[in-house]
Write a protein that holds these residues in place. Structure first.
Motif, PDB file in Angstrom:
ATOM      1  N   UNK A  23      -4.266   6.152 -10.903  1.00 51.34           N
ATOM      2  CA  UNK A  23      -3.036   5.082 -11.001  1.00 51.34           C
ATOM      3  C   UNK A  23      -2.790   3.715 -10.956  1.00 51.34           C
ATOM      4  N   UNK A  24      -1.504   2.855 -12.017  1.00 47.56           N
ATOM      5  CA  UNK A  24      -1.172   2.213 -12.233  1.00 47.56           C
ATOM      6  C   UNK A  24      -0.432   1.729 -10.736  1.00 47.56           C
ATOM      7  N   UNK A  25      -0.807   0.172 -10.164  1.00 45.39           N
ATOM      8  CA  UNK A  25       0.303  -0.288  -8.943  1.00 45.39           C
ATOM      9  C   UNK A  25       0.583  -2.040  -9.725  1.00 45.39           C
ATOM     10  N   UNK A  26       2.249  -1.900  -9.031  1.00 45.40           N
ATOM     11  CA  UNK A  26       2.842  -3.080  -9.417  1.00 45.40           C
ATOM     12  C   UNK A  26       3.539  -3.306  -8.304  1.00 45.40           C
ATOM     13  N   UNK A  27       3.930  -4.485  -8.328  1.00 43.95           N
ATOM     14  CA  UNK A  27       4.822  -5.303  -7.346  1.00 43.95           C
ATOM     15  C   UNK A  27       5.528  -6.303  -8.034  1.00 43.95           C
ATOM     16  N   UNK A  28       6.522  -6.541  -6.407  1.00 44.22           N
ATOM     17  CA  UNK A  28       7.665  -7.084  -6.668  1.00 44.22           C
ATOM     18  C   UNK A  28       7.749  -8.115  -5.686  1.00 44.22           C
ATOM     19  N   UNK A  29       8.221  -9.041  -5.257  1.00 47.39           N
ATOM     20  CA  UNK A  29       8.701  -9.776  -4.412  1.00 47.39           C
ATOM     21  C   UNK A  29       7.698 -10.136  -3.555  1.00 47.39           C
ATOM     22  N   UNK A  30       6.095 -10.314  -3.764  1.00 48.92           N
ATOM     23  CA  UNK A  30       4.542  -9.719  -2.913  1.00 48.92           C
ATOM     24  C   UNK A  30       4.668  -8.501  -2.331  1.00 48.92           C
ATOM     25  N   UNK A  31       5.152  -7.440  -2.703  1.00 48.24           N
ATOM     26  CA  UNK A  31       5.161  -5.976  -1.826  1.00 48.24           C
ATOM     27  C   UNK A  31       5.012  -5.526  -3.215  1.00 48.24           C
TER      28      UNK A  31
END
Ligand SMILES: [Zn+2]
Length: 477
Positions: A23-31
């Motif tokens: 799977x791909x994994x994306x982050x936003x604001x450190x989470x």
């Protein structure tokens, strides 16, 4: 503004207690903000290609010694940098008053803020502290440290009773700077930790260094009177596994009497692991968790003595090949809760060529994932998820970081170790980016090495280099 800050594409996610998923994994604001089979690259500011790589949760190195022999800011800067090399994104460091560290005593209410301000702005990883109440007054600070200072784990050193081990002097009080540091102190400390555990929604525990002091006194004298050999084998003979067994018996018995949650640190021998297993079977009601270190899993005194030097002096001592195999068996069968480095930067000049004055300890944080993957996964059949549990998820749970660290789940801190499971490296001192000028693991060949480390959504280490500036933050637990 992009929907995501960082997208890790094409990798295989290693999810503790679950398994692996492509799977791909994306982050936003450190989470961690999204996990899906495919996420669109044009929706992220930065894209990291992880094709063919394993994406692990950043390791939580649960046993560390920032500032034990060098100033706290120097160790924070150079030793957490080394952590990034091996995919560790959080370190939990021990601190105590007394000799070494800040070389003074007093209330933690005054000293702990000084520790925090010395480390702030210097660490490359997130960090927390385990504190050791060394005198009766500090035992009285346990509940406020838990409630107000973000410290949910404490330590007791069973071998400081009676005498100082790192020098010829046997004056324990000069070393600990405490009043009565003995089983009575331990009992009171366990009562305080148990009370704090009962009053807290997170686990509050006591970690124990298990070696028995009076027996050590006898065996050290015997070794010194038998020609005083300057070898690591002699050091092991002077602090034999029996001393661990006896100390484990004392510690677990008092833990049951006080209902205290405990962690038995760095079990070094087959004998120690057997004693821990027996205690767990005899006292199933006690929350007891067991730690082993990389060096006790991988090094033997005979190989280090053949190479020469005292760089491998550490407490408890390095043991035999039979002990390493017994400890690996405990890792494989689940007896062992987590593996840590017990990283203590100690320069070659502090070791010297005399066994007794040589300072104990050395670094290893950069090798947590590499050795677990190489020796645990490739050689002994551990699954990637089990490796992640051993160096990340289990210590995070034990030390009050669950829900934030130690897993790859939406809402968790986006701490990642992106590892090429087939990349071969020969360990050298230079490769580890530590301040330490030698390495007992030098020359060891490993298969499995981090190519990138991500701290809270930002790439902190890539292909051998740290990036940006130290962004590590204190984690209140
Ligand atoms: Zn330690």
């Amino acid at each position: 503004m992009s929907r995501y800050d960082l997208l890790v594409r094409g990798g295989t996610l290693v999810v503790p207690y679950l398994g692996t998923i492509r799977a791909d994994l994306a982050t936003k604001d450190g989470k961690v903000a999204a996990i899906a089979v495919s996420l669109p690259p044009d929706e992220a500011d930065t894209v990291l290609d992880a094709t063919g790589k394993l994406v692990f949760p950043g390791a939580v190195d649960a046993h560390f010694h920032l500032g034990i022999y060098r100033p706290l800011p120097v160790d924070a800067a150079e030793e957490t940098r080394s952590s990034l090399v091996g995919g560790a994104t959080t370190v939990l460091s021990y601190f105590r008053t007394g000799q070494h560290y800040l070389n003074k005593t007093g209330p933690y209410a005054g000293i702990f803020p000084e520790v925090l301000s010395s480390v702030a702005g210097h660490a490359w990883t997130d960090y927390g502290f385990h504190l050791a109440p060394m005198d009766t007054a500090q035992v009285g600070e346990v509940s406020s440290l838990v409630e107000e200072s973000g410290v949910s784990s404490f330590k007791y050193y069973m071998f400081y009773k009676g005498f100082n081990l790192s020098a010829d002097s046997r004056d324990a009080k000069a070393f600990t700077m405490s009043d009565e540091y003995d089983l009575g102190h331990l009992y009171q400390l366990m009562e305080a930790v148990a009370a704090a555990n009962g009053a807290s929604d997170r686990r509050v525990s006591l970690s124990l260094h298990c070696e028995q002091a009076e027996l050590m006194r006898l065996f050290i004298d015997r070794v010194r009177n038998s020609g005083d050999p300057q070898t690591l084998k002699a050091y092991s003979d002077a602090r034999p596994p029996l001393t661990e067994r006896v100390a484990i018996g004392e510690a677990t018995t008092l833990a049951r009497a006080t209902d205290c949650a405990i962690n038995l640190l760095h079990l070094s021998s087959g004998e120690a692991l057997a004693a821990a297993r027996e205690a767990r079977i005899a006292m199933p009601e006690v929350d007891m968790r067991f730690e082993v270190t990389l060096h006790h899993l991988c090094l033997t005194h005979s190989e280090l003595d053949a190479r020469g030097g005292l760089g491998g002096k550490v407490n408890p001592p390095i043991r035999t090949a039979a002990d390493t195999e017994a400890l690996w068996a405990g890792v494989v069968d689940g007896t062992v809760g987590w593996v840590a480095s017990d990283h203590a930067c100690c320069l070659e000049q502090e070791k010297g060529d005399q066994l007794w004055p040589a300072l104990p300890g050395f670094g290893g944080t950069a090798l947590l994932y590499p050795i677990l993957i190489s020796e645990g996964m490739h050689r002994r059949g551990l699954s990637p998820a089990r490796v992640a549990e051993l160096v990340s998820a289990n210590p995070a749970r034990a030390y009050g970081l669950d829900g934030r660290k130690g897993n790859l789940l939406i809402g968790y801190d986006a701490d990642l170790a992106i590892i090429d499971p087939d990349l071969e490296q020969e360990v050298t001192t230079d490769l580890l980016l530590s301040g330490q000028d030698h390495c007992p693991f030098e020359g060891r060949k490993v298969r499995g090495w981090p190519v990138a480390t991500v701290l809270r959504g930002e790439i902190a280490y890539l292909n051998g280099e740290v990036l940006g500036s130290p962004r590590g933050a204190f984690v209140a637990r």
